[in-house]
Design an enzyme around this catalytic site. Structure first.
Site, PDB file in Angstrom:
ATOM      1  N   LYS A  56       0.818  -1.199   0.000  1.00  0.00           N
ATOM      2  CA  LYS A  56       0.000   0.000   0.000  1.00  0.00           C
ATOM      3  C   LYS A  56       0.861   1.262   0.000  1.00  0.00           C
ATOM      4  O   LYS A  56       0.671   2.162  -0.823  1.00  0.00           O
ATOM      5  CB  LYS A  56      -0.885  -0.029   1.235  1.00  0.00           C
ATOM      6  CG  LYS A  56      -1.498   1.286   1.591  1.00  0.00           C
ATOM      7  CD  LYS A  56      -1.987   1.257   3.013  1.00  0.00           C
ATOM      8  CE  LYS A  56      -0.835   1.459   3.978  1.00  0.00           C
ATOM      9  NZ  LYS A  56      -1.306   1.756   5.346  1.00  0.00           N
ATOM     10  N   THR A  57       1.825   1.286   0.908  1.00  0.00           N
ATOM     11  CA  THR A  57       2.647   2.491   1.012  1.00  0.00           C
ATOM     12  C   THR A  57       3.427   2.720  -0.273  1.00  0.00           C
ATOM     13  O   THR A  57       3.595   3.846  -0.727  1.00  0.00           O
ATOM     14  CB  THR A  57       3.612   2.377   2.200  1.00  0.00           C
ATOM     15  OG1 THR A  57       2.862   1.976   3.344  1.00  0.00           O
ATOM     16  CG2 THR A  57       4.272   3.696   2.486  1.00  0.00           C
ATOM     17  N   ASP A 243      -4.291   8.327   3.839  1.00  0.00           N
ATOM     18  CA  ASP A 243      -3.849   7.003   4.252  1.00  0.00           C
ATOM     19  C   ASP A 243      -4.752   6.514   5.387  1.00  0.00           C
ATOM     20  O   ASP A 243      -5.308   7.323   6.119  1.00  0.00           O
ATOM     21  CB  ASP A 243      -2.390   7.104   4.723  1.00  0.00           C
ATOM     22  CG  ASP A 243      -1.747   5.741   4.837  1.00  0.00           C
ATOM     23  OD1 ASP A 243      -2.327   4.762   4.317  1.00  0.00           O
ATOM     24  OD2 ASP A 243      -0.669   5.656   5.446  1.00  0.00           O
ATOM     25  N   GLU A 244      -4.865   5.216   5.532  1.00  0.00           N
ATOM     26  CA  GLU A 244      -5.643   4.630   6.634  1.00  0.00           C
ATOM     27  C   GLU A 244      -7.035   5.234   6.727  1.00  0.00           C
ATOM     28  O   GLU A 244      -7.503   5.622   7.805  1.00  0.00           O
ATOM     29  CB  GLU A 244      -4.919   4.824   7.978  1.00  0.00           C
ATOM     30  CG  GLU A 244      -3.472   4.380   7.990  1.00  0.00           C
ATOM     31  CD  GLU A 244      -3.303   2.882   8.171  1.00  0.00           C
ATOM     32  OE1 GLU A 244      -4.319   2.135   8.018  1.00  0.00           O
ATOM     33  OE2 GLU A 244      -2.179   2.442   8.433  1.00  0.00           O
ATOM     34  N   GLN A 274      -8.886  -3.634   8.878  1.00  0.00           N
ATOM     35  CA  GLN A 274      -7.905  -3.180   9.855  1.00  0.00           C
ATOM     36  C   GLN A 274      -8.377  -1.947  10.606  1.00  0.00           C
ATOM     37  O   GLN A 274      -7.583  -1.193  11.170  1.00  0.00           O
ATOM     38  CB  GLN A 274      -6.562  -2.889   9.171  1.00  0.00           C
ATOM     39  CG  GLN A 274      -5.895  -4.130   8.639  1.00  0.00           C
ATOM     40  CD  GLN A 274      -4.493  -3.851   8.157  1.00  0.00           C
ATOM     41  OE1 GLN A 274      -3.618  -3.491   8.919  1.00  0.00           O
ATOM     42  NE2 GLN A 274      -4.284  -4.010   6.859  1.00  0.00           N
ATOM     43  N   ARG A 650       0.728  -9.368  10.978  1.00  0.00           N
ATOM     44  CA  ARG A 650       2.037  -8.716  11.175  1.00  0.00           C
ATOM     45  C   ARG A 650       3.166  -9.699  10.906  1.00  0.00           C
ATOM     46  O   ARG A 650       4.313  -9.312  10.726  1.00  0.00           O
ATOM     47  CB  ARG A 650       2.211  -8.181  12.597  1.00  0.00           C
ATOM     48  CG  ARG A 650       1.278  -7.081  13.044  1.00  0.00           C
ATOM     49  CD  ARG A 650       1.189  -5.959  12.089  1.00  0.00           C
ATOM     50  NE  ARG A 650       0.026  -6.157  11.208  1.00  0.00           N
ATOM     51  CZ  ARG A 650      -0.171  -5.485  10.097  1.00  0.00           C
ATOM     52  NH1 ARG A 650       0.696  -4.575   9.719  1.00  0.00           N
ATOM     53  NH2 ARG A 650      -1.235  -5.713   9.345  1.00  0.00           N
TER      54      ARG A 650
END
Length: 804
Positions: A56-57, A243-244, A274, A650
């Site tokens: 994503k980043t 973002d997010e 998330q 994670r």
DNA sequence: GCACTTCATGTTTTT
DNA sequence: CATGAAGTGC
């Protein structure tokens, strides 16, 4: 009105010229088709649904670079919002890396709060503030509210300030000013919530201060009521990236919608699975609704996972599948199969910590046929921060290096806050909250009475507390030692204030100040650096001495922290700049290069990844958290489930989940059942490790055909069979009543059968009683004092087990 | 006014 | 248990 542009790095070069100069785009190489689409679809609304570990980043930063490279926008015309400073920093670095040179001018890449501060400083007067307003943190906020509560003659025992703070935050998160609070909330805080909210807002304005929630709220109000201002920024911010997005609250959502309302060039990135910040106002609904809010939105799904093994992904999917109303994503990977998720149960929390400690040590050298892991490769992710202690204790005794991430933050420590309060008073003498904090720290003999005199004098004269104190001293209202020391303090503050500015110097007739005066007195450059000044303030105020004379064990550490604080000043131009920074940056990632295991909460772990992850404490009540379920029902449970999903995803190679049958809570032993999320892990991707010690086995001593208990544990469906849970639930009572040495004895199978009808039992709250009915883990009990109640078995113990 | 005591009270998660 | 707030004695 000045242009929003602060750092126009591209001044002079036309857009077209730069577009011509754009070279082929190496940053696009290696992107998968979905990522590429997310990068190249520049115009109109785009929703990038990016599962965990799907790059994503990378896509987001490539998109920024692409916008710049194609000449669509200049660096200062891109609004890129993140939630954490860490994310902002990372994005800045990566954009710089892709461009091949540092990003000079992306002034609008930052957190919601940081960007709002910048905006609000320019338009503060529109909401009745001065542009040098101070930002209160939670602590100041609570203290201010407490004062209001006391002033309103409300019993702050029954109606704590925290509660009111929570309410107000909630309203601000929903962008509700006091007059907009819905009638349904009118009963809040003993029917006085709204009233106090209004008082609080008024008081903040008097103090020229804002709290965190205000940063967003004020800007939303400004945009809603000042078309011209909104228009200006709509035009300026040619492209918006978020973002997010699943973490946005209503205020942030409105803010974005207002800004994107014109050109609708908004790209939101997020993952509904998330969303773990519902408790602080985040609305998953925002992301679920995106396509309705922005008709014609283009949705891109990033589903190829580059992080985890198939087993880990499958386990995570298995858990998250239990949630309703998802946008739906199917993560896939072409990575090697790898290890299954490992599951292990322990007798109690200490043993869990012990086992994980030993496992970590073993894994450093490579164990069970796995590659060696360095400590930096491993992380322990807990649900609640108090779980960390067991690990810290254990790791300290065995000398295992660890680092706690997101623990008690540097800037929240008492000594740091005290020191900063001194700085605040010096920089802005109107800061009453800061003044209150330091008047009598160190002790100056100014107790309640003296402080009330100061308050009264200030109020009567309509001045700040500092000025009030000066007047009170002058008028001889405060006598004795206290009065003398207060005079010294006031004089010192004034003197320190002068030192921030340097001496007055005369400027000749052709003064830069165009006011017609022939000559003018202005401040010359400060004679000393702000770091020296900081040291002077701390020394002359007696604050340093206070800790030097303190004989408690933590005093040296506090002095150490103060030194660090002064050092941190180095990278700022002056005290103001520093204070500004600190109010928004509450993180303290220590960038030590040492090899250490990381310990952090699941929340803090979002966005991070580790080769090996330990997820301890998977017990019902702890995880999922009882409170979350009680307060928010099924919604709360679903958020907990997403948290589990975040935890598992994670892990890159190895994920170890564990639970303990018994745990010390409030200094009392409590037993609990394995988390329901454990039941949701698909069997095919889970390997059950036999708990060593508990059943008399060692590592991997899961001998088939061993004791009946091991058989149960090893059976395909065994670890979540009612019988095994039953054992876990029951074993708690043995833990309470028997010495620890008994841990290694194999528990009599009889215990598995649980309570018997008619058995005399004890309950913490209801006292003694007899069992008159049973159904699953629910017991019907006739209590001697409390009557007949239905109680969950784990809250009950055999009466003869009671140690007291 | 301050230091020392007892007492109660609470533990998610944080920009 | 561990921290913080109120109460008590100097």
């Amino acid at each position: 009105m000045s242009s929003p542009d602060e750092n126009d790095a591209f001044e002079g070069a036309s857009l077209a010229a730069r577009a011509m100069a754009a070279r082929p785009a190496p940053y696009l190489d290696g992107l998968n088709p979905a990522q590429k689409e997310a990068v190249e679809r520049m115009d109109g609304p785009v929703l990038m649904l990016a599962g965990a570990g799907t790059g994503k980043t990378r896509a987001l930063t490539a998109r920024i670079v692409h916008l710049l490279n194609t000449g669509r926008a200049r660096p200062n015309e891109i609004l890129a919002v993140t939630f954490t400073n860490k994310a902002a920093r990372e994005m800045k670095e990566r954009v710089g890396g892709m461009l091949g040179h540092a990003v000079e001018g992306m002034p609008w890449l930052g957190t919601f709060h940081a960007i709002c501060v910048k905006l609000l400083r320019r338009h503060a007067e529109l909401v009745g503030l001065k542009s040098n307003f101070t930002i209160l943190d939670t602590d100041d906020q609570i203290r201010l509210l407490k004062q209001l509560i006391v002033a309103n003659n409300i019993d702050d025992k029954r109606w704590p300030a925290r509660m009111l703070a929570g309410l107000i935050d909630g309203w601000k998160n929903r962008a509700l000013t006091p007059d907009k609070v819905p009638a349904a909330d009118a009963s809040a805080y003993n029917n006085r919530g709204t009233e106090l909210y209004e008082q609080y807002q008024r008081r903040l304005k008097e103090l020229n201060a804002v709290d965190f929630g205000d940063l967003l709220l004020h800007m939303v109000v400004i945009f809603q009521t000042h078309e011209d201002v909104l228009e200006q920024y709509r035009r300026w911010f040619a492209y918006i990236l978020v973002d997010e997005y699943q973490d946005t609250n209503v205020a942030q959502y409105l803010w974005l919608r207002l800004l994107a309302g014109g050109h609708r060039n908004i790209c939101c990135v997020g993952d509904d699975d998330q969303s773990i910040y519902g408790w602080r106002g985040a609305e998953v609904g925002n992301i679920l609704r995106f396509e309705k809010d922005f008709p014609g939105a283009h949705v891109v799904r990033l589903e190829q996972n580059y992080r985890s093994t198939p087993h880990i992904l499958a386990a995570a999917s298995g858990v998250i599948a239990g949630n309703e109303g998802r946008l739906g994503k199917e993560l896939w990977t072409d990575a090697e199969e790898g290890e299954k998720i490992r599951l292990i149960g322990h007798w109690d929390g200490e043993e869990e910590a012990r086992w994980i400690g030993e496992e970590i040590e073993a894994m450093q050298g490579g164990t069970r046929g796995m590659r060696p892991f360095s400590l930096n490769d491993m992380a322990i992710l807990v649900r609640a921060s108090h779980q960390m202690r067991a690990f810290e204790d254990r790791f300290l005794t065995i000398g295992l290096p660890y680092r706690v991430i997101g623990g008690p933050r540097f800037y929240e420590r008492m000594e740091i806050r005290d020191a900063m309060a001194y700085f605040r008073v010096v920089v802005s003498p109107d800061d009453d909250l800061a003044f209150e904090r330091i008047v009598n720290t160190p002790k100056r003999g100014l107790g309640d009475k003296a402080q009330q005199t100061i308050q009264r004098t200030a109020r009567e004269n309509g001045v700040s507390l500092l000025e009030g104190a000066r007047l009170a001293v002058e008028q001889g209202l405060i006598k004795g030692k206290g009065g003398g020391l207060l005079r010294v303090l006031c004089n010192n503050v004034a003197r320190w204030g002068r030192m921030t500015r340097g001496p007055l110097v005369e400027v000749g007739g052709d003064s830069v100040i165009d006011d017609g005066a022939p000559a003018e007195m202005v401040y010359g450059p400060p004679e000393i650096s702000h770091m020296e000044l900081a040291e002077i303030i701390l020394d002359e105020s007696g604050y340093t001495a206070m800790w030097q004379n303190d004989k408690t064990p933590e005093a040296p550490g506090r002095l150490e922290n103060l030194k660090e604080l002064v050092k941190a000043l180095e990278s700022f131009e002056n005290l103001q700049g520093f204070l500004e920074h600190v109010s928004l940056i509450m993180d303290n990632d220590k960038n030590d290069a040492d090899d250490k295991v990381s310990i952090m909460t699941l929340h803090a772990a979002k966005g991070l990844e580790f080769p090996a992850v330990f997820l301890p404490g998977w017990e019902d009540g702890l995880f999922p958290s009882q409170r979350s379920m009680d307060e928010n029902g099924i919604k709360g449970l679903e958020e907990e489930r997403r948290l589990a999903y975040v935890g598992i995803t994670r892990a890159e190679e190895l994920c170890t989940i564990s639970f303990a049958g018994n745990r010390r809570v409030f200094g009392q032993w409590q037993s609990s059942m394995p988390s329901r999320f454990i039941d949701e892990l698909p069997d095919a991707h889970v390997e059950v490790l036999t708990p060593p010690g508990l059943y008399g086995g060692g590592y991997g001593a899961a001998t088939p055909g061993g004791s009946g208990i091991e058989d149960r544990a090893m059976k395909a469906d065994g670890y979540n069979s009612p019988g095994w849970k039953r054992l876990q639930a029951r074993s708690g009572q043995y833990g309470m009543s028997q010495p620890k040495e008994s841990r290694n004895t194999v528990i009599d199978l009889e215990a598995v059968s649980g309570f018997t009808m008619g058995e005399r039992v004890f309950h913490q709250k209801f006292g003694y009683g007899a069992i008159i009915g049973m159904e699953g883990d629910k017991l019907e009990i006739d209590f001697e004092k409390a009557g007949i109640k239905n109680v969950v078995a784990r809250f009950v113990s055999s009466s003869d087990d009671i140690p007291f």
